[in-house]
Design an enzyme around this catalytic site. Structure first.
Site, short mmCIF file in Angstrom:
data_model
loop_
_atom_site.label_atom_id
_atom_site.label_comp_id
_atom_site.label_asym_id
_atom_site.label_seq_id
_atom_site.Cartn_x
_atom_site.Cartn_y
_atom_site.Cartn_z
N ASP A 223 0.92 -1.42 -0.22
CA ASP A 223 -0.14 0.10 0.10
C ASP A 223 0.88 1.56 0.30
O ASP A 223 1.79 1.46 1.06
CB ASP A 223 -1.10 0.53 1.13
N ASN A 231 -2.68 12.96 -3.75
CA ASN A 231 -3.73 13.08 -4.47
C ASN A 231 -3.85 15.14 -4.02
O ASN A 231 -4.79 15.43 -4.79
CB ASN A 231 -5.23 12.40 -4.19
N ASP A 240 -2.24 9.00 -10.27
CA ASP A 240 -1.94 8.00 -11.41
C ASP A 240 -0.74 7.67 -11.78
O ASP A 240 -0.34 7.16 -11.97
CB ASP A 240 -3.02 8.75 -12.29
N GLU A 265 -4.61 2.43 -4.28
CA GLU A 265 -3.64 2.92 -4.30
C GLU A 265 -2.74 1.04 -3.49
O GLU A 265 -1.52 1.17 -3.32
CB GLU A 265 -2.89 3.31 -3.62
#
Length: 353
Positions: A223, A231, A240, A265
């Site tokens: 993770d 973000n 991304d 993620e």
């Protein structure tokens, strides 16, 4: 009377407040965005903790596995898709519909062609029978008319055969093209469109196949650390790119093993045919590679800051399903996050990093 109403109002307010707090805790614990769809799902789940939705969630999570957007959709509570997700889904649907239509046309074309060839064959058979009868009735001593008739029939037969061969060749070529596109569509159904990695469905199928074959399996759950802040600070487009970069590093470092984007993620690595120590060394090399890279914004060349991921790694035991092994790896991942992130925790305590 007024006092009783006030007490009931206060109790109702306290109950609503507790439910609101529990919903927030649930979303944080499951790493779900606080969007209307996820909030509605949490509300229906927590407002009726003994209901059918709650029982389904408890069975699915097996006491610790986090829910994904796909799980929520499967359980019947829709999550509002992002614009990009909707666009990708629409494109996939349109492509699938196009393939279905082309398949139907191909089948109908084959049927028409076979019908036409059958009609031509029947016509040729009638001509051949009539000509044979004419030949048998021929009384000319040299038999020239009979030879001419045989030649005419042979030429007609060759023309029809060549025509049929040409149509069969064209139909075979179209069928091959369609088969290739159908195989591509099946592959796309098991592939993440952003990273081009296999998706959750692919790793579920691969695990089942390897477990059935008796292969030694280790499963890692990875993770990205503090991904939400990436973000929030730089936007989803940059997020991304980060996911793509980590996907590339995992794929290169763990070559020979299945690396999948499990959701959001989160990545999963299915190690097969190696012991847990080999899997640990391979995955930790990927972790170190990601952590030592210096990421920059391509637009401004400004530093992005440190990007790392945490991971948990467990070995599958005989008879373990994917959810069981995933649960153990996921708990180790949480342990790695709690211990400070950018680290790998393995099932055996002495190998924790």
């Amino acid at each position: 009377m007024a006092g009783a109403r006030a007490v009931r109002a206060a109790e109702t307010s306290d109950s609503s407040r507790r439910l609101y707090d529990r919903i927030g805790e649930f979303l944080v614990d499951q790493r779900l965005e606080a969007d209307p769809g996820n909030y509605a799902f949490a509300y229906h789940l927590l407002a009726n903790p003994d209901g059918p939705l709650a029982r389904a969630v408890y069975a699915l999570t097996d006491g610790g596995v986090r829910l994904t957007k796909r799980d929520i959709e499967t359980l019947g509570c829709e999550v509002q898709p992002s614009a990009d997700d909707g666009k990708v889904a629409k494109e996939k649907t349109e492509k699938a519909n196009g393939l279905v239509a082309r398949t139907q046309m191909q089948v109908e074309g084959f049927q028409d062609m076979v019908t036409a060839m059958r009609a031509e064959t029947e016509g040729f058979g009638r001509d051949l029978a009539a000509s044979a009868e004419a030949i048998s009735r021929s009384t000319e001593a040299a038999g020239v008319p009979a030879i001419d008739e045989v030649t005419r029939l042979t030429t007609a037969m060759l023309d029809r055969v060549r025509s049929a061969e040409a149509r069969l060749e064209s139909a075979t070529r179209e069928a091959s093209d369609l088969r290739r596109e159908l195989e591509e569509a099946r592959d796309n159904a098991r592939r993440d469109p952003l990273t081009d990695l296999p998706n959750r469905r692919a790793i579920e199928e691969a695990y089942a196949a390897q477990a059935t074959a008796g292969t030694h399996i280790c499963l890692a759950v990875c993770d990205v650390d503090h991904f939400k802040s990436v973000n929030d600070r730089f936007g989803h487009a940059v997020g991304d790119r980060v996911l793509k970069a980590i996907a590339e590093t995992l794929s290169q470092t763990c070559a020979g093993h299945l690396v999948a984007r499990y959701g959001g993620e989160e990545f999963a690595v299915l190690f097969t045919g190696v012991d847990i120590e080999t899997a640990r060394a391979t995955l930790d090399a990927a972790r170190a590679t990601v952590a030592t890279k210096r990421y920059r914004l391509r637009e401004s060349d400004a530093p992005l800051g440190e990007i790392t991921f945490s991971a948990g790694l467990a070995a599958a035991l005989p008879g373990d399903g994917l959810s069981t092994v995933f649960h153990r790896s996921d708990r180790l991942l949480y342990s790695a996050k709690t211990a400070g992130r950018n680290r790998l925790h393995v099932e055996c305590p002495e190998t924790d990093i």
